[in-house]
Design a protein around this motif. Structure first.
Motif, PDB file in Angstrom:
ATOM      1  N   HIS A  60     -21.326   5.267   2.217  1.00 57.17           N
ATOM      2  CA  HIS A  60     -20.491   5.348   1.020  1.00 57.17           C
ATOM      3  C   HIS A  60     -19.724   4.042   0.788  1.00 57.17           C
ATOM      4  CE1 HIS A  60     -21.219   9.714   1.186  1.00 57.17           C
ATOM      5  NE2 HIS A  60     -20.872   9.718  -0.090  1.00 57.17           N
ATOM      6  N   LEU A  61     -19.282   3.421   1.881  1.00 59.54           N
ATOM      7  CA  LEU A  61     -18.539   2.160   1.737  1.00 59.54           C
ATOM      8  C   LEU A  61     -19.445   1.063   1.188  1.00 59.54           C
ATOM      9  CD1 LEU A  61     -16.487   2.020   5.092  1.00 59.54           C
ATOM     10  CD2 LEU A  61     -15.879   3.098   2.917  1.00 59.54           C
ATOM     11  N   LEU A  62     -20.734   1.127   1.563  1.00 54.77           N
ATOM     12  CA  LEU A  62     -21.698   0.120   1.114  1.00 54.77           C
ATOM     13  C   LEU A  62     -22.228   0.425  -0.292  1.00 54.77           C
ATOM     14  CD1 LEU A  62     -23.748  -0.168   4.436  1.00 54.77           C
ATOM     15  CD2 LEU A  62     -22.140  -1.861   3.543  1.00 54.77           C
ATOM     16  N   GLY A  63     -21.805   1.555  -0.851  1.00 53.09           N
ATOM     17  CA  GLY A  63     -22.269   1.924  -2.182  1.00 53.09           C
ATOM     18  C   GLY A  63     -23.692   2.458  -2.206  1.00 53.09           C
ATOM     19  N   LEU A  64     -24.243   2.801  -1.035  1.00 52.77           N
ATOM     20  CA  LEU A  64     -25.613   3.334  -0.991  1.00 52.77           C
ATOM     21  C   LEU A  64     -25.616   4.787  -1.454  1.00 52.77           C
ATOM     22  CD1 LEU A  64     -26.759   1.838   2.428  1.00 52.77           C
ATOM     23  CD2 LEU A  64     -27.185   0.949   0.134  1.00 52.77           C
ATOM     24  N   TRP A  65     -24.494   5.465  -1.249  1.00 53.33           N
ATOM     25  CA  TRP A  65     -24.366   6.815  -1.742  1.00 53.33           C
ATOM     26  C   TRP A  65     -23.129   6.939  -2.620  1.00 53.33           C
ATOM     27  CZ3 TRP A  65     -25.760   9.138   3.612  1.00 53.33           C
ATOM     28  CH2 TRP A  65     -27.167   9.289   3.674  1.00 53.33           C
ATOM     29  N   ARG A  66     -23.282   7.716  -3.682  1.00 50.76           N
ATOM     30  CA  ARG A  66     -22.183   7.964  -4.609  1.00 50.76           C
ATOM     31  C   ARG A  66     -21.352   9.114  -4.046  1.00 50.76           C
ATOM     32  NH1 ARG A  66     -22.480   6.690 -10.001  1.00 50.76           N
ATOM     33  NH2 ARG A  66     -24.691   6.275  -9.738  1.00 50.76           N
ATOM     34  N   ALA A  67     -20.041   9.024  -4.227  1.00 58.35           N
ATOM     35  CA  ALA A  67     -19.170  10.098  -3.744  1.00 58.35           C
ATOM     36  C   ALA A  67     -19.451  11.388  -4.526  1.00 58.35           C
ATOM     37  CB  ALA A  67     -17.708   9.699  -3.909  1.00 58.35           C
ATOM     38  N   GLU A  68     -19.797  12.452  -3.828  1.00 59.31           N
ATOM     39  CA  GLU A  68     -19.981  13.753  -4.493  1.00 59.31           C
ATOM     40  C   GLU A  68     -18.646  14.257  -5.004  1.00 59.31           C
ATOM     41  OE1 GLU A  68     -23.689  16.033  -2.372  1.00 59.31           O
ATOM     42  OE2 GLU A  68     -21.660  16.609  -1.824  1.00 59.31           O
ATOM     43  N   ARG A  69     -17.694  14.208  -4.082  1.00 60.20           N
ATOM     44  CA  ARG A  69     -16.319  14.521  -4.426  1.00 60.20           C
ATOM     45  C   ARG A  69     -15.424  13.493  -3.779  1.00 60.20           C
ATOM     46  NH1 ARG A  69     -14.384  19.785  -2.547  1.00 60.20           N
ATOM     47  NH2 ARG A  69     -16.501  19.936  -1.730  1.00 60.20           N
ATOM     48  N   GLY A  70     -14.320  13.153  -4.435  1.00 60.14           N
ATOM     49  CA  GLY A  70     -13.417  12.177  -3.868  1.00 60.14           C
ATOM     50  C   GLY A  70     -13.696  10.781  -4.378  1.00 60.14           C
ATOM     51  N   GLU A  71     -13.060   9.788  -3.743  1.00 62.58           N
ATOM     52  CA  GLU A  71     -13.112   8.429  -4.257  1.00 62.58           C
ATOM     53  C   GLU A  71     -13.207   7.417  -3.119  1.00 62.58           C
ATOM     54  OE1 GLU A  71     -10.513   7.014  -7.882  1.00 62.58           O
ATOM     55  OE2 GLU A  71      -9.547   6.398  -6.008  1.00 62.58           O
ATOM     56  N   VAL A  72     -13.997   6.362  -3.361  1.00 57.71           N
ATOM     57  CA  VAL A  72     -14.149   5.299  -2.374  1.00 57.71           C
ATOM     58  C   VAL A  72     -13.834   3.964  -3.048  1.00 57.71           C
ATOM     59  CG1 VAL A  72     -15.803   4.068  -0.895  1.00 57.71           C
ATOM     60  CG2 VAL A  72     -15.937   6.562  -1.095  1.00 57.71           C
ATOM     61  N   ARG A  73     -12.984   3.163  -2.438  1.00 60.61           N
ATOM     62  CA  ARG A  73     -12.674   1.833  -2.957  1.00 60.61           C
ATOM     63  C   ARG A  73     -12.779   0.807  -1.837  1.00 60.61           C
ATOM     64  NH1 ARG A  73     -13.527   3.833  -6.848  1.00 60.61           N
ATOM     65  NH2 ARG A  73     -12.318   4.214  -8.735  1.00 60.61           N
ATOM     66  N   VAL A  74     -13.521  -0.268  -2.128  1.00 59.45           N
ATOM     67  CA  VAL A  74     -13.631  -1.367  -1.176  1.00 59.45           C
ATOM     68  C   VAL A  74     -13.214  -2.640  -1.920  1.00 59.45           C
ATOM     69  CG1 VAL A  74     -15.176  -2.659   0.346  1.00 59.45           C
ATOM     70  CG2 VAL A  74     -15.519  -0.197   0.026  1.00 59.45           C
ATOM     71  N   PHE A  75     -12.290  -3.385  -1.398  1.00 58.40           N
ATOM     72  CA  PHE A  75     -11.652  -4.513  -2.095  1.00 58.40           C
ATOM     73  C   PHE A  75     -11.085  -4.050  -3.440  1.00 58.40           C
ATOM     74  CE2 PHE A  75     -15.652  -6.380  -0.139  1.00 58.40           C
ATOM     75  CZ  PHE A  75     -15.058  -6.812   1.030  1.00 58.40           C
ATOM     76  N   GLY A  76     -10.661  -2.813  -3.512  1.00 54.97           N
ATOM     77  CA  GLY A  76     -10.123  -2.263  -4.760  1.00 54.97           C
ATOM     78  C   GLY A  76     -11.192  -1.886  -5.781  1.00 54.97           C
ATOM     79  N   LEU A  77     -12.488  -2.026  -5.422  1.00 55.37           N
ATOM     80  CA  LEU A  77     -13.573  -1.772  -6.382  1.00 55.37           C
ATOM     81  C   LEU A  77     -14.403  -0.565  -5.953  1.00 55.37           C
ATOM     82  CD1 LEU A  77     -14.865  -5.463  -6.523  1.00 55.37           C
ATOM     83  CD2 LEU A  77     -13.373  -4.360  -8.212  1.00 55.37           C
ATOM     84  N   ASP A  78     -15.084   0.041  -6.920  1.00 50.25           N
ATOM     85  CA  ASP A  78     -16.024   1.119  -6.616  1.00 50.25           C
ATOM     86  C   ASP A  78     -17.354   0.473  -6.205  1.00 50.25           C
ATOM     87  OD1 ASP A  78     -17.964   3.081  -6.647  1.00 50.25           O
ATOM     88  OD2 ASP A  78     -17.007   4.186  -8.282  1.00 50.25           O
ATOM     89  N   PRO A  79     -17.753   0.638  -4.933  1.00 48.92           N
ATOM     90  CA  PRO A  79     -18.966  -0.057  -4.470  1.00 48.92           C
ATOM     91  C   PRO A  79     -20.247   0.393  -5.175  1.00 48.92           C
ATOM     92  CG  PRO A  79     -18.097   1.394  -2.741  1.00 48.92           C
ATOM     93  CD  PRO A  79     -17.098   1.404  -3.859  1.00 48.92           C
ATOM     94  N   VAL A  80     -20.254   1.572  -5.800  1.00 47.63           N
ATOM     95  CA  VAL A  80     -21.447   2.021  -6.526  1.00 47.63           C
ATOM     96  C   VAL A  80     -21.539   1.301  -7.870  1.00 47.63           C
ATOM     97  CG1 VAL A  80     -22.622   4.007  -7.562  1.00 47.63           C
ATOM     98  CG2 VAL A  80     -21.441   4.267  -5.373  1.00 47.63           C
TER      99      VAL A  80
END
Lengths: 304, 133
Positions: A60-80
């Motif tokens: 999820h951090l690498l943006g290989l999978w989209r969050a089904e529920r919830g939110e992921v931010r890396v460097f403040g950005l959505d990796p997907v």
């Protein structure tokens, strides 16, 4: 002496933030409401058994999978949504680095370099020499250890802001494992860079981590600075005058294990007054010491 | 300097490092006035988190064993040499005692056991005196 966690860094936005992330595969909850933050400049150790959700979280951090529920931010950005920007600043090494076997070592490094404007050729050369990698060798002819080292160079030589290592040590000999740990230390002694390191080898995690998160069956069991985790968990060995068939009931214990007269208690030593606890149970204290990360992990994994 | 740390023992690594450094200083392997390796070098050599080294150096500082000189590094205080000198003075005493015990045909284990017994006896005697007082 240099302070690596200054006040302004601590108050700054976390480098990685995960909020209420859930993911299911069929009926299996791979990640269940996981919330955590990784601050800049730290080594974040991710521990858990195989299938606990470590790799799922990392994907999820690498943006290989989209969050089904919830939110992921890396460097403040959505990796997907912004894969190029995010991945351009990440170095990634997995358990089985996916390297094209037909390429030669020098071809692979030239190919990798093209993706990263910040690629440091001198640094890559230095590592190649240190690891004794032959530039003309085909990737498929390399040993597992040499392939891991090549993967490490590919992940590290562009001096990424975030280095993610997913079970990098699995099945490798101690010398290659040490090379990987050294890469982690090099990365954070370089000002401001951050490492996320997943492993089931808990002594390695204890060696290099500032912060440890423990996943068990998709849920986050522990997530705290390693110093706090170590300070809170004690391993106490009690001896009873008469044998006990069942574990004695120790209030506040995370785990009680043993047989007969001797029982080992893992507990939060900052909350329990150990001599009073032993006295109330009619037991004597045989040993009272800091628990290892391994013992802490097993104790929490046993609690459901 | 060889300092081996054991990450699976349970004892926090910074404490292990503090103990190892205290030992090296007490035995004179690191001398008074000598500079300790930088945080970065120590972390890289031992393959441990730099913050662990920072914490160990701070502990040694608050115990008065080292001083942090801003911008130039961490140095072993001159005052700790007094203890190292004392240890040096004790060496010939213990050497002649061990020589005499070996002359009686006692082996290493015997000597260690005798030494520990003697220390334990003294400890008990001290405690009894304290309780009576």
């Amino acid at each position: 002496m240099r302070e690596r966690h200054g006040a302004d860094e601590a108050s700054a936005e976390p480098l990685v933030s995960v909020a209420s992330l859930s993911r299911t595969f069929g009926s299996k909850k791979a990640l269940d409401d996981v919330t955590l933050a990784v601050s800049r400049g730290c080594v974040f150790g991710l521990v858990g058994e195989n299938g606990a959700g470590k790799s799922t979280l990392i994907k999820h951090l690498l943006g290989l999978w989209r969050a089904e529920r919830g939110e992921v931010r890396v460097f403040g950005l959505d990796p997907v949504l912004e894969p190029t920007t995010v991945l351009g600043r990440i170095g990634y090494l997995s358990e089985q680095p996916d390297l094209p076997g037909w390429m030669r070592v020098d071809e692979l490094l030239r190919y990798t370099r093209a993706f990263y404007p910040r690629w440091d050729t001198a640094y890559a050369t230095q590592l190649l020499e240190q690891f004794g990698l032959d530039l003309d060798a085909r990737v498929k002819t390399l040993s597992k250890g040499q392939r891991a080292r090549l993967g490490l160079i590919a992940a590290e030589a562009h001096r990424p802001d975030l280095l993610i290592l997913d079970e990098p040590s699995s099945g490798l000999d101690p010398i290659v494992r040490r090379d990987i740990l050294e890469a982690i230390i090099r990365t954070i002694t370089d000002e401001g860079r951050t490492v996320i390191f997943s492993s089931h080898l808990l002594d390695e995690v204890e060696r290099v981590s500032d912060h440890v998160a423990m996943l068990h069956q998709g849920t986050l069991k522990l997530c705290a600075p390693l110093d706090d985790i170590k300070a809170q968990h004690r391993r106490i060995v009690l001896r009873f005058t008469v044998p006990h068939a069942d574990p004695p009931n120790v209030p506040g214990a995370i785990r009680v294990e043993g047989a007969g007269r001797e029982w080992t208690v893992i507990c939060d030593g900052s909350r329990i007054h150990v001599p009073a606890m032993a006295q109330s149970l009619g037991a004597s204290i045989v040993d009272d010491c800091a628990a290892s990360l391994d013992e802490i992990f097993v104790a929490h994994a046993a609690v459901n | 300097m060889t300092l081996r740390l054991n990450a699976s023992s349970g004892t926090p690594l910074y404490l292990q490092l503090v103990e190892r450094l205290k030992h090296s200083i007490a035995t004179g392997a690191i001398r008074a006035g000598e500079q300790l390796p930088s945080v970065r070098k120590m972390a890289e050599d031992l393959v441990i988190n730099p913050n662990t080294v920072v914490r160990a150096y701070r502990d040694l500082e608050s115990d008065g064993i080292v001083e942090l000189r801003h911008g130039s590094g961490v140095f072993v205080r001159e005052s700790v040499s007094a203890r190292a000198d004392l240890m040096k003075k004790a060496e010939p005493v213990i050497r002649s005692a061990v020589d005499r015990l070996e002359a009686l045909d006692l082996d290493e284990d015997d000597i260690r056991r005798l030494m520990e017994n003697e220390l334990a006896l003294r400890r008990t005697a001290r405690q009894t005196r304290k309780r009576r007082a």
